[in-house]
Design a protein around this motif. Structure first.
Motif, mmCIF file in Angstrom:
data_model
loop_
_atom_site.group_PDB
_atom_site.id
_atom_site.type_symbol
_atom_site.label_atom_id
_atom_site.label_comp_id
_atom_site.label_asym_id
_atom_site.label_seq_id
_atom_site.Cartn_x
_atom_site.Cartn_y
_atom_site.Cartn_z
ATOM 1 N N VAL A 252 -33.817 -11.609 19.705
ATOM 2 C CA VAL A 252 -32.457 -11.397 18.817
ATOM 3 C C VAL A 252 -32.986 -11.084 17.512
ATOM 4 N N GLY A 253 -32.518 -10.154 16.800
ATOM 5 C CA GLY A 253 -32.710 -9.559 15.400
ATOM 6 C C GLY A 253 -31.898 -10.190 14.550
ATOM 7 N N SER A 254 -32.158 -9.606 13.448
ATOM 8 C CA SER A 254 -31.065 -10.112 12.110
ATOM 9 C C SER A 254 -29.822 -9.260 12.281
ATOM 10 N N SER A 255 -28.938 -10.147 11.809
ATOM 11 C CA SER A 255 -27.548 -9.476 11.513
ATOM 12 C C SER A 255 -27.240 -8.667 10.040
ATOM 13 N N PRO A 256 -26.245 -8.281 10.028
ATOM 14 C CA PRO A 256 -25.876 -7.511 8.718
ATOM 15 C C PRO A 256 -25.971 -8.262 7.482
ATOM 16 N N ARG A 257 -25.671 -9.664 7.791
ATOM 17 C CA ARG A 257 -25.736 -10.576 6.837
ATOM 18 C C ARG A 257 -27.242 -10.703 6.210
ATOM 19 N N ALA A 258 -28.205 -10.433 6.983
ATOM 20 C CA ALA A 258 -29.503 -10.340 6.575
ATOM 21 C C ALA A 258 -29.657 -9.068 5.676
ATOM 22 N N SER A 259 -29.179 -8.096 5.899
ATOM 23 C CA SER A 259 -29.379 -6.788 5.162
ATOM 24 C C SER A 259 -28.749 -6.917 3.782
ATOM 25 N N ILE A 260 -27.708 -7.625 3.761
ATOM 26 C CA ILE A 260 -26.851 -8.019 2.376
ATOM 27 C C ILE A 260 -27.754 -9.293 1.557
ATOM 28 N N ALA A 261 -28.321 -10.065 2.263
ATOM 29 C CA ALA A 261 -29.208 -10.964 1.604
ATOM 30 C C ALA A 261 -30.507 -10.522 0.871
ATOM 31 N N LEU A 262 -31.004 -9.458 1.732
ATOM 32 C CA LEU A 262 -32.411 -8.826 1.297
ATOM 33 C C LEU A 262 -31.864 -8.027 -0.005
ATOM 34 N N ASP A 263 -30.739 -7.317 0.123
ATOM 35 C CA ASP A 263 -30.547 -6.579 -1.235
ATOM 36 C C ASP A 263 -30.424 -7.527 -2.311
ATOM 37 N N LYS A 264 -29.575 -8.503 -2.127
ATOM 38 C CA LYS A 264 -29.080 -9.557 -3.194
ATOM 39 C C LYS A 264 -30.554 -10.266 -3.883
ATOM 40 N N CYS A 265 -31.304 -10.626 -2.930
ATOM 41 C CA CYS A 265 -32.482 -11.327 -3.292
ATOM 42 C C CYS A 265 -33.457 -10.498 -3.970
ATOM 43 N N CYS A 266 -33.658 -9.109 -3.473
ATOM 44 C CA CYS A 266 -34.750 -8.377 -4.239
ATOM 45 C C CYS A 266 -34.070 -7.572 -5.621
ATOM 46 N N ARG A 267 -32.902 -7.781 -5.535
ATOM 47 C CA ARG A 267 -32.378 -7.464 -7.060
ATOM 48 C C ARG A 267 -32.754 -8.725 -8.076
ATOM 49 N N ALA A 268 -32.460 -9.773 -7.293
ATOM 50 C CA ALA A 268 -32.683 -11.117 -8.166
ATOM 51 C C ALA A 268 -34.209 -11.239 -8.654
ATOM 52 N N GLN A 269 -34.955 -10.831 -7.624
ATOM 53 C CA GLN A 269 -36.549 -10.987 -7.969
ATOM 54 C C GLN A 269 -36.995 -9.998 -8.973
ATOM 55 N N ALA A 270 -36.486 -8.854 -8.859
ATOM 56 C CA ALA A 270 -36.711 -7.909 -9.847
ATOM 57 C C ALA A 270 -36.235 -8.528 -11.117
ATOM 58 N N TRP A 271 -35.040 -8.873 -11.310
ATOM 59 C CA TRP A 271 -34.439 -9.485 -12.571
ATOM 60 C C TRP A 271 -35.494 -10.489 -13.295
ATOM 61 N N LEU A 272 -35.937 -11.483 -12.213
ATOM 62 C CA LEU A 272 -36.739 -12.555 -12.605
ATOM 63 C C LEU A 272 -37.887 -11.946 -13.125
ATOM 64 N N ASN A 273 -38.335 -10.793 -12.809
ATOM 65 C CA ASN A 273 -39.641 -10.147 -13.257
ATOM 66 C C ASN A 273 -39.489 -9.366 -14.399
ATOM 67 N N GLY A 274 -38.356 -9.627 -15.035
ATOM 68 C CA GLY A 274 -38.051 -8.658 -16.200
ATOM 69 C C GLY A 274 -37.673 -7.301 -15.979
ATOM 70 N N LYS A 275 -37.360 -6.857 -14.710
ATOM 71 C CA LYS A 275 -37.137 -5.476 -14.329
ATOM 72 C C LYS A 275 -35.618 -5.128 -14.022
ATOM 73 N N ASP A 276 -35.216 -3.642 -14.275
ATOM 74 C CA ASP A 276 -34.025 -3.604 -14.156
ATOM 75 C C ASP A 276 -33.769 -2.415 -13.030
ATOM 76 N N PHE A 277 -34.962 -2.609 -12.173
ATOM 77 C CA PHE A 277 -35.130 -1.730 -10.762
ATOM 78 C C PHE A 277 -35.733 -2.569 -9.935
ATOM 79 N N VAL A 278 -35.541 -2.017 -8.703
ATOM 80 C CA VAL A 278 -36.232 -2.908 -7.663
ATOM 81 C C VAL A 278 -37.370 -1.797 -6.922
ATOM 82 N N ASP A 279 -38.527 -2.376 -7.014
ATOM 83 C CA ASP A 279 -39.736 -1.791 -6.181
ATOM 84 C C ASP A 279 -40.060 -2.391 -4.928
ATOM 85 N N PRO A 280 -40.923 -1.859 -3.883
ATOM 86 C CA PRO A 280 -41.355 -2.342 -2.814
ATOM 87 C C PRO A 280 -42.044 -3.754 -2.764
#
Length: 322
Positions: A252-280
């Motif tokens: 069984v794979g991941s639900s749409p909730r996982a997609s939302i979580a990925l989007d939120k967390c990668c934006r927060a990760q970028a912000w914590l690194n002092g950036k205003d954009f997300v990279d890979p």
């Protein structure tokens, strides 16, 4: 940098002074807080799970509720219950709030209680409210469930159901510290025992809400969105990669909730690194924590010693940024 960024940096530094050798845990707690999520910490006893959470609550000066999950725990011990009280000589039914009505709820050893008690948290984790006896009660604006868990291989544990696992935005695995960190821990505890405790820096919780607004404005390009979607789809349809063992590893794979979580967390990760954009790199930094508890592995994979982290590593090798 903004005031909220400076405040969150202070918060991180303060926690790291009390939690040695578990930097990834500190990062996960901050990411979960900034994304209005919940976090599950899994590890053997003594790996600073509870200490991390208490330090977070103390530095933010917010209320912390703690529930020690045991086999005889009742849902009302978590949520609260209606009780009869006598007011002006008349019996009145009033709601007595449980420990869930705090800013942070420490669900200690959550897998020591059966599913009925674990399910008492489902509504709170998703909708930030609870319903008791047909009445709905709103939880504080700043609210997060921080659950600790023993490895399910240990006796006397009840594996969390998939529906509840999916409501944790991140799952963090804790290991024992290395030699250097172990020595630092001994010195830290000895210092705490011998010296009077200094007043720690306090961070206004309002900075959390301000930071969330800034994170919302972090730019995510279409290429990154496609990358996130491709990662999730690889868990659901591994047959897209015939030269990979993914199809034999995943049930069984991941639900749409996982997609939302990925989007939120990668934006927060970028912000914590002092950036205003997300990279890979921001995506790859958080993808294991976001997905490892949302995959159901096949019997063959488990028999071969394949873990969820191995599966995610393989997905990252197969999926490329367009």
């Amino acid at each position: 940098m903004s005031k909220s960024f400076e405040a969150i940096s202070q918060l991180k530094d303060q926690i790291q002074q009390s939690v040695i050798g578990q930097e990834h845990v500190v990062d996960a707690l901050l990411l979960s807080l900034l994304t209005n999520g919940n976090v599950l910490l899994e590890g053997l006893p003594g790996t600073a799970k509870t200490r991390s959470i208490k330090t977070l609550a103390n530095t933010l000066s917010v209320s912390l509720g703690r529930v020690q999950f045991t086999p005889d725990l009742l849902p009302s011990d978590v949520t609260g219950t209606e009780v009869y009280q006598e007011v002006e000589g008349k019996p009145v039914l009033t709601f007595q709030k449980g420990p869930i009505f705090n800013n942070l709820l420490l669900a200690d050893e959550i897998n020591r209680s059966p599913a009925k008690v674990q399910a008492a948290l489902l509504e709170a984790m998703e909708e930030r409210q609870i319903t008791v006896a047909g009445k709905t009660y709103k939880l504080p604006d700043l609210f997060m469930v921080l659950a600790t868990q023993n490895p399910i291989e240990q006796e006397g544990t009840y594996p969390l159901p998939e529906a509840q696992m999916d409501r944790f935005i991140m799952k963090i695995n804790l290991e024992y510290p290395n030699d250097e960190a172990e020595a630092q821990i001994i010195r830290l505890v000895r210092q705490e025992e011998s010296e009077s405790k200094n007043e720690s820096i306090k961070v206004d919780p309002e900075h959390i809400f301000a930071a969330r607004e800034e994170i919302h404005n972090v730019h995510v390009s279409d290429a990154i969105i496609d990358y996130l979607v491709a990662i999730i789809m690889a868990t659901r349809d591994p047959g897209r990669y015939p030269d990979s063992p993914l199809a034999s590893w995943l049930t069984v794979g991941s639900s749409p909730r996982a997609s939302i979580a990925l989007d939120k967390c990668c934006r927060a990760q970028a912000w914590l690194n002092g950036k205003d954009f997300v990279d890979p790199d921001d995506v790859r930094a958080i993808v294991h924590s976001v997905l490892r508890h949302r995959l159901v592995l096949s019997y063959d994979a488990l028999a071969d010693g394949i873990t969820a982290d191995h599966v995610i590593d393989e997905i990252l090798r197969q999926v490329v940024v367009a």
